[in-house]
Design a protein around this motif. Structure first.
Motif, PDB file in Angstrom:
ATOM      1  N   SER A 178       0.857  -1.184   0.000  1.00 32.20           N
ATOM      2  CA  SER A 178       0.000   0.000   0.000  1.00 32.20           C
ATOM      3  C   SER A 178       0.892   1.232   0.000  1.00 32.20           C
ATOM      4  O   SER A 178       1.792   1.332   0.832  1.00 32.20           O
ATOM      5  N   GLN A 215      -2.912   4.510  -1.665  1.00 40.83           N
ATOM      6  CA  GLN A 215      -3.056   3.674  -2.858  1.00 40.83           C
ATOM      7  C   GLN A 215      -3.018   2.216  -2.432  1.00 40.83           C
ATOM      8  O   GLN A 215      -1.975   1.696  -2.046  1.00 40.83           O
ATOM      9  N   CYS A 241      -3.252  -1.597  -3.292  1.00 41.06           N
ATOM     10  CA  CYS A 241      -3.145  -2.479  -4.461  1.00 41.06           C
ATOM     11  C   CYS A 241      -4.157  -3.619  -4.405  1.00 41.06           C
ATOM     12  O   CYS A 241      -4.524  -4.187  -5.422  1.00 41.06           O
ATOM     13  N   ARG A 294      -7.765   4.289  -4.885  1.00 41.41           N
ATOM     14  CA  ARG A 294      -6.997   5.339  -4.232  1.00 41.41           C
ATOM     15  C   ARG A 294      -7.961   6.192  -3.420  1.00 41.41           C
ATOM     16  O   ARG A 294      -8.990   6.637  -3.928  1.00 41.41           O
TER      17      ARG A 294
END
Length: 236
Positions: free
Chosen positions: A73, A172, A174, A179
């Motif tokens: 992240s 952010q 993943c 986001r």
């Protein structure tokens, strides 16, 4: 009075140049000359020095700098002075008031900056902020995470922005490919606390726990715009 301010400015320039010279293992003289030129060319508020430019804080070299693993992240910081607020994208349309589709416009030569945090320590939270009456209130959003090690880069970052940082934060993730944006144009995120531990044993964490906080009128937004990263930075 002007002479005193000038002397104070020169002293601050020399101190700042010494910090950068130590961090970069370079001579402080050219750095001091550059800071002097910068202070003369860039406008600033009275009695406020504007030598600090937000920079990337990448993962430190070494697998066990803070016994942290690879990050999944990403935290992205945006300094308030780097954003072109006149072009800030609107939040939501119609019934969707949680999504920002447009790009956050940055001023010329300014970028968003990656801020490394050890995977498994990143803890965003969001709660309703009750007002003093029924017609006020909002949301309190905090972000906590651990930066491993007590090296020159993180100490330099804390010295420049540990108290003064104000801006926006992008988380952010993943796993969900989303986001999340913390902060609004008139309600910016700031650093609430930095707690550094020395790691008395090899299995104890050595580094700094950063806590960012923001009180804003709406929950975290889902940001679908672009990331304006610095193409010359090695941390991207």
């Amino acid at each position: 009075m002007k002479i005193a301010r000038t002397l104070f400015t020169l002293v601050m320039i020399l101190l700042t140049a010494s910090v950068f010279a130590y961090a970069l293992d370079a001579s402080p003289l050219p750095i001091a000359l550059g800071l002097t030129a910068f202070s003369m060319l860039v406008p600033r508020q009275q009695n406020v020095l504007n030598f600090s430019v937000l920079f990337d804080l990448a993962k430190p070299i070494g697998e066990t700098a803070g016994s942290g693993g690879g990050i999944k992240s990403e935290i992205i910081l945006i300094h308030e002075t780097d954003v072109d607020w006149t072009l800030f994208p609107p939040r939501g349309t119609g019934t969707d008031v949680s999504t920002i589709i447009g790009d956050i416009a940055m001023k010329t030569g300014k970028f968003m900056h990656r801020f490394y945090m050890t995977q498994g320590t990143i803890k965003p939270s969001e709660k309703v902020l009750k007002g003093s009456n029924q017609d006020c209130g909002g949301f309190e959003i905090s972000l906590e995470g651990f930066y491993p090690g007590i090296e020159k880069a993180v100490q330099n970052w804390k010295a420049q922005f540990g108290i003064s940082f104000k801006g926006l934060i992008i988380i952010q993730n993943c796993a969900s490919a989303k986001r999340y944006l913390i902060g609004e144009q008139c309600n910016l995120a700031h650093i609430d606390n930095i707690d550094t531990t020395w790691g008395e044993e090899v299995d104890k964490e050595k580094g700094s726990k950063f806590t960012f906080k923001c009180k804003q009128s709406t929950p975290m937004a889902i940001y679908e715009g672009a990331i304006a990263f610095d193409p010359t930075s090695e941390s991207w």
